[in-house]
Design an enzyme around this catalytic site. Structure first.
Site, mmCIF file in Angstrom:
data_model
loop_
_atom_site.group_PDB
_atom_site.id
_atom_site.type_symbol
_atom_site.label_atom_id
_atom_site.label_comp_id
_atom_site.label_asym_id
_atom_site.label_seq_id
_atom_site.Cartn_x
_atom_site.Cartn_y
_atom_site.Cartn_z
ATOM 1 N N SER A 122 1.058 -1.085 -0.181
ATOM 2 C CA SER A 122 -0.191 0.591 -0.062
ATOM 3 C C SER A 122 0.634 1.628 0.231
ATOM 4 O O SER A 122 -0.104 2.557 0.126
ATOM 5 C CB SER A 122 -0.989 0.454 0.606
ATOM 6 O OG SER A 122 -0.210 -0.092 2.259
ATOM 7 N N LYS A 180 -17.524 28.982 -28.450
ATOM 8 C CA LYS A 180 -17.679 28.261 -26.886
ATOM 9 C C LYS A 180 -16.950 29.448 -25.300
ATOM 10 O O LYS A 180 -15.895 29.352 -26.056
ATOM 11 C CB LYS A 180 -18.007 26.558 -26.919
ATOM 12 C CG LYS A 180 -18.760 26.168 -27.626
ATOM 13 C CD LYS A 180 -20.334 26.114 -26.862
ATOM 14 C CE LYS A 180 -20.157 25.955 -25.985
ATOM 15 N NZ LYS A 180 -20.463 23.989 -26.044
ATOM 16 N N LYS A 205 -7.829 3.754 3.517
ATOM 17 C CA LYS A 205 -6.626 5.150 2.768
ATOM 18 C C LYS A 205 -7.211 6.439 1.501
ATOM 19 O O LYS A 205 -7.400 7.013 1.341
ATOM 20 C CB LYS A 205 -5.372 5.065 3.222
ATOM 21 C CG LYS A 205 -4.970 5.237 4.708
ATOM 22 C CD LYS A 205 -3.953 4.077 5.303
ATOM 23 C CE LYS A 205 -3.851 3.163 6.091
ATOM 24 N NZ LYS A 205 -4.713 2.695 6.167
ATOM 25 N N GLN A 219 -7.170 -1.665 5.218
ATOM 26 C CA GLN A 219 -6.182 -1.283 4.445
ATOM 27 C C GLN A 219 -7.149 -0.133 3.499
ATOM 28 O O GLN A 219 -6.585 0.900 2.486
ATOM 29 C CB GLN A 219 -4.692 -2.313 3.668
ATOM 30 C CG GLN A 219 -3.997 -1.231 2.983
ATOM 31 C CD GLN A 219 -2.769 -2.214 2.236
ATOM 32 O OE1 GLN A 219 -1.892 -3.035 3.246
ATOM 33 N NE2 GLN A 219 -2.769 -2.613 1.496
ATOM 34 N N TYR A 268 -8.490 -5.640 14.092
ATOM 35 C CA TYR A 268 -8.147 -5.260 12.457
ATOM 36 C C TYR A 268 -7.838 -6.486 11.860
ATOM 37 O O TYR A 268 -7.684 -8.086 12.288
ATOM 38 C CB TYR A 268 -6.591 -5.450 12.565
ATOM 39 C CG TYR A 268 -5.973 -5.189 11.367
ATOM 40 C CD1 TYR A 268 -6.146 -3.700 10.792
ATOM 41 C CD2 TYR A 268 -5.213 -5.794 10.572
ATOM 42 C CE1 TYR A 268 -5.800 -3.069 10.191
ATOM 43 C CE2 TYR A 268 -4.474 -5.392 9.661
ATOM 44 C CZ TYR A 268 -4.422 -3.946 9.111
ATOM 45 O OH TYR A 268 -4.277 -3.287 7.341
ATOM 46 N N ASN A 277 -17.702 27.588 -21.339
ATOM 47 C CA ASN A 277 -18.189 26.475 -20.954
ATOM 48 C C ASN A 277 -17.806 26.713 -19.347
ATOM 49 O O ASN A 277 -16.840 26.741 -19.235
ATOM 50 C CB ASN A 277 -17.163 24.557 -21.568
ATOM 51 C CG ASN A 277 -17.687 24.396 -23.659
ATOM 52 O OD1 ASN A 277 -18.662 24.868 -23.180
ATOM 53 N ND2 ASN A 277 -17.047 23.792 -23.655
ATOM 54 N N GLU A 283 -19.526 21.947 -13.859
ATOM 55 C CA GLU A 283 -19.689 20.459 -14.396
ATOM 56 C C GLU A 283 -19.100 18.978 -14.233
ATOM 57 O O GLU A 283 -19.699 18.685 -13.378
ATOM 58 C CB GLU A 283 -19.392 20.573 -16.169
ATOM 59 C CG GLU A 283 -20.664 21.913 -17.107
ATOM 60 C CD GLU A 283 -19.552 21.844 -18.176
ATOM 61 O OE1 GLU A 283 -20.600 20.313 -18.764
ATOM 62 O OE2 GLU A 283 -18.730 22.195 -19.263
ATOM 63 N N SER A 302 -14.123 25.957 -26.603
ATOM 64 C CA SER A 302 -13.460 24.200 -27.222
ATOM 65 C C SER A 302 -12.958 24.540 -28.341
ATOM 66 O O SER A 302 -12.735 24.925 -28.905
ATOM 67 C CB SER A 302 -15.988 24.507 -27.631
ATOM 68 O OG SER A 302 -16.133 23.891 -28.454
ATOM 69 N N THR A 322 -39.541 25.867 -8.245
ATOM 70 C CA THR A 322 -40.168 24.807 -7.576
ATOM 71 C C THR A 322 -40.809 23.658 -8.821
ATOM 72 O O THR A 322 -40.671 24.574 -9.174
ATOM 73 C CB THR A 322 -41.427 24.209 -6.500
ATOM 74 O OG1 THR A 322 -42.445 24.927 -7.435
ATOM 75 C CG2 THR A 322 -41.059 25.625 -5.384
ATOM 76 N N HIS A 323 -39.963 22.322 -9.123
ATOM 77 C CA HIS A 323 -39.762 21.740 -9.462
ATOM 78 C C HIS A 323 -39.198 22.111 -10.980
ATOM 79 O O HIS A 323 -39.853 22.275 -12.419
ATOM 80 C CB HIS A 323 -41.170 21.381 -10.445
ATOM 81 C CG HIS A 323 -41.958 21.193 -9.127
ATOM 82 N ND1 HIS A 323 -42.250 19.967 -8.632
ATOM 83 C CD2 HIS A 323 -43.074 21.573 -8.325
ATOM 84 C CE1 HIS A 323 -43.058 19.496 -7.252
ATOM 85 N NE2 HIS A 323 -43.113 21.227 -6.745
ATOM 86 N N ASN A 365 -1.141 -2.342 13.328
ATOM 87 C CA ASN A 365 -2.552 -2.114 13.723
ATOM 88 C C ASN A 365 -3.048 -0.729 14.400
ATOM 89 O O ASN A 365 -3.921 -0.475 14.499
ATOM 90 C CB ASN A 365 -3.101 -3.927 14.083
ATOM 91 C CG ASN A 365 -2.987 -4.576 13.779
ATOM 92 O OD1 ASN A 365 -2.871 -4.057 12.278
ATOM 93 N ND2 ASN A 365 -3.523 -5.709 13.784
HETATM 94 N N1 ARG Z 1 -0.650 -1.288 5.209
HETATM 95 C C1 ARG Z 1 -1.317 -2.264 6.197
HETATM 96 C C2 ARG Z 1 -2.748 -1.071 6.645
HETATM 97 O O1 ARG Z 1 -2.496 0.824 6.745
HETATM 98 C C3 ARG Z 1 -1.679 -1.596 7.986
HETATM 99 C C4 ARG Z 1 -0.887 -3.987 8.280
HETATM 100 C C5 ARG Z 1 -1.548 -3.888 9.326
HETATM 101 N N2 ARG Z 1 -1.205 -5.041 9.844
HETATM 102 C C6 ARG Z 1 -0.931 -6.366 9.476
HETATM 103 N N3 ARG Z 1 -0.517 -7.362 10.735
HETATM 104 N N4 ARG Z 1 -0.664 -6.940 8.232
HETATM 105 O O2 ARG Z 1 -3.461 -1.428 7.649
#
Ligand code: ARG
Length: 488
Positions: free
Chosen positions: A39, A303, A345, A342, A337, A305, A310, A297, A175-176, A126
């Site tokens: 990640s 044009k 994010k 993961q 966990y 825009n 949008e 455009s 309205t509408h 974790n």
């Molecule tokens: N990269 C992981 C996350 O964002 C963390 C790893 C978590 N722990 C593990 N035991 N693999 O959640």
């Protein structure tokens, strides 16, 4: 079957095959596993937050007697160095770096030697990942709240310009998407401002719940070592520490709530955007966009825009998708966990980035566009817009509203069917007569909206003052919460 990555290629020898957890494994991880599960590409933006959390953690270990003075100095120095390398764009990630957290630990240990091996004492990724992520989210919610207040302030400024006095601008209210009753332009603009101030409230409320440190929860159950979760939470500027280690490591309510806050902001931006798209058409012609906030455009030379408007509309789709997708990720997860988490994010980063950029772009577009108040007034001054006023005149005479509605409705129908001016029919209607004609004068209808919170000059002037107070309160709340926090 893959034989896995070449051990020599996966990181420094002090880390065996490059993975921090390699101890109980015989072979290096398969390439497919590494590619699918890493990640780092996403979470490296947590590096500065993780370094701050790691510093608080090692200071806690030092207070507990688990790190000597020298070891503390070495690890803190290593963490600073990693942050500096990162900021300078010089941090080189290794193939064994699964995520930013492992990358930091690996690099600190490379830089400072065995003391680096103590960094992760009493900690799991974790609790580590949840702490760094919450710290990021708490800060970004503050930024979001600020941007929201900025946009609401632009709308309030434009409302001032539109005015509430005799020369105040007005336009048809819909309205509408059918013309209903005229409203002051200031009233219309402030309607959007109130929505964005509710978003501020939601963002700050969400931030309060996110502002809890999970550090010290370990993998799921806490630790046998004398950790100090209260101390690390305080050092990091969190409002409090977790109450339950299982909850601390598995809870992603703060991420889901942030996604909802962003989704509703995106929906508000989208509705405002759709309106600007409509208003900037030749058919409406209510606004003219500034050249700096419009696009041309590639083929049609004439044009202009409304691309910001949008995309304010279009990007709401992906922010809502971020929310829906993440809720689906969460729904089946047992405590505590799970690696699924993961996936928290990417949607949160995407949603926060999208609405932050959108708020800035829409604020710029709105600050610079020109209101074509003549077009608005001409459109609002259709005599039919005063139909309710005519009915209310009959009500003032004592007629039941339903009967008055029918009388005026019949006049409007005749006017449309027979192509006769409504004014002539009103004058000829015995129950209305000449006295009613003043209601059909340009601008008359909107001036008659006098009830609290209504669309006429009196209540709109009051509303403008109340909005000023609400803006000042919102600014104070954003600022004071920032000042309370020791965020680096
Ligand atoms: N990269 C992981 C996350 O964002 C963390 C790893 C978590 N722990 C593990 N035991 N693999 O959640």
């Amino acid at each position: 079957m893959s034989t896995g990555a070449d051990p020599d290629a996966t990181g420094p020898s002090s880390f065996g095959r490059g993975q921090l957890w390699h101890g109980r494994f015989d072979v290096a991880p398969a390439d497919e596993l590494v590619e699918f599960t890493q990640s780092l590409g996403i979470d490296q933006r947590l590096l500065v937050d993780d370094v701050a959390c790691s510093k608080a953690h090692v200071r806690g270990l030092h207070r507990a007697g688990l790190l000597s003075d020298d070891e503390l100095g070495a690890v803190l120095g290593g963490l600073d160095a990693v942050e500096m390398e990162f900021r300078a764009g010089e941090l080189v990630f290794a193939p064994g770096d699964e995520d930013v957290h492992t990358a930091i630990e690996r690099r600190v240990t490379e830089l400072v030697g065995p003391a680096g091996g103590k960094l992760h004492t009493g900690r799991s990724r974790n609790d580590q990942v949840a702490t760094a992520f919450r710290r990021y989210v708490v800060r970004e919610l503050g930024v979001l709240a600020d941007r929201l207040v900025d946009l609401a302030a632009v709308l309030a400024d434009r409302a001032d310009e539109a005015g509430t006095g005799d020369a105040a601008a007005y336009l048809p209210g819909y309205t509408h998407l059918q013309q209903a009753q005229p409203v002051l332009l200031a009233h219309h603009l402030m309607a959007h401002a109130w929505a964005f101030l509710r978003d501020v409230d939601r963002a700050l409320d969400c931030r309060r719940r996110a502002d809890v440190s999970p550090l010290g929860a370990g993998a799921l159950a806490g630790s046998s070592l004398p950790l100090d979760p209260d101390g690390t939470a305080a050092e990091l500027g969190f409002g409090s520490r977790f109450e339950n280690s299982l909850d601390a490591t598995s809870d992603r309510d703060f991420a889901a709530e942030t996604l909802f806050v962003c989704s509703l902001v995106a929906v508000h931006l989208s509705r405002l955007g759709e309106e600007v798209v409509l208003w900037s058409t030749d058919e409406f012609g209510f606004v003219r966009l500034d050249d700096a906030y419009a696009t041309g455009s590639s083929m049609l030379p004439q044009k202009k825009n409304p691309d910001i408007a949008e995309l304010a509309r279009g990007k709401a789709g992906r922010v809502i998708g971020d929310l829906a997708g993440f809720l689906a990720t969460l729904k089946g997860l047992p405590l505590a966990y799970n690696r699924d988490l993961q996936e928290d994010k990417e949607p949160v980063f995407d949603a926060l980035d999208t609405v932050r950029l959108g708020l800035g772009a829409v604020a710029g577009m709105y600050r610079t566009l020109t209101f074509r108040t003549d077009r608005m007034a001409a459109s609002a001054d259709s005599p039919h817009a005063a139909a309710t006023d005519l009915a209310e005149l009959l009500v003032a005479d004592g007629m039941p509203f339903r009967a008055a509605h029918a009388v005026v409705g019949a006049l409007v129908r005749r006017s449309l069917d027979e192509g006769l001016p409504l004014a002539d029919l009103v004058a000829a209607e015995p129950q209305l007569g000449e006295r009613a004609l003043e209601l059909l004068e340009p601008g008359a209808s909107v001036r008659r909206r006098t009830t609290p919170g209504g669309a006429g000059p009196g209540p709109v002037a009051v509303q403008r003052e109340r909005l000023a107070e609400a803006l000042a309160t919102a600014r104070r709340r954003c600022g004071s919460a920032d000042a309370d926090r020791a965020l680096g």
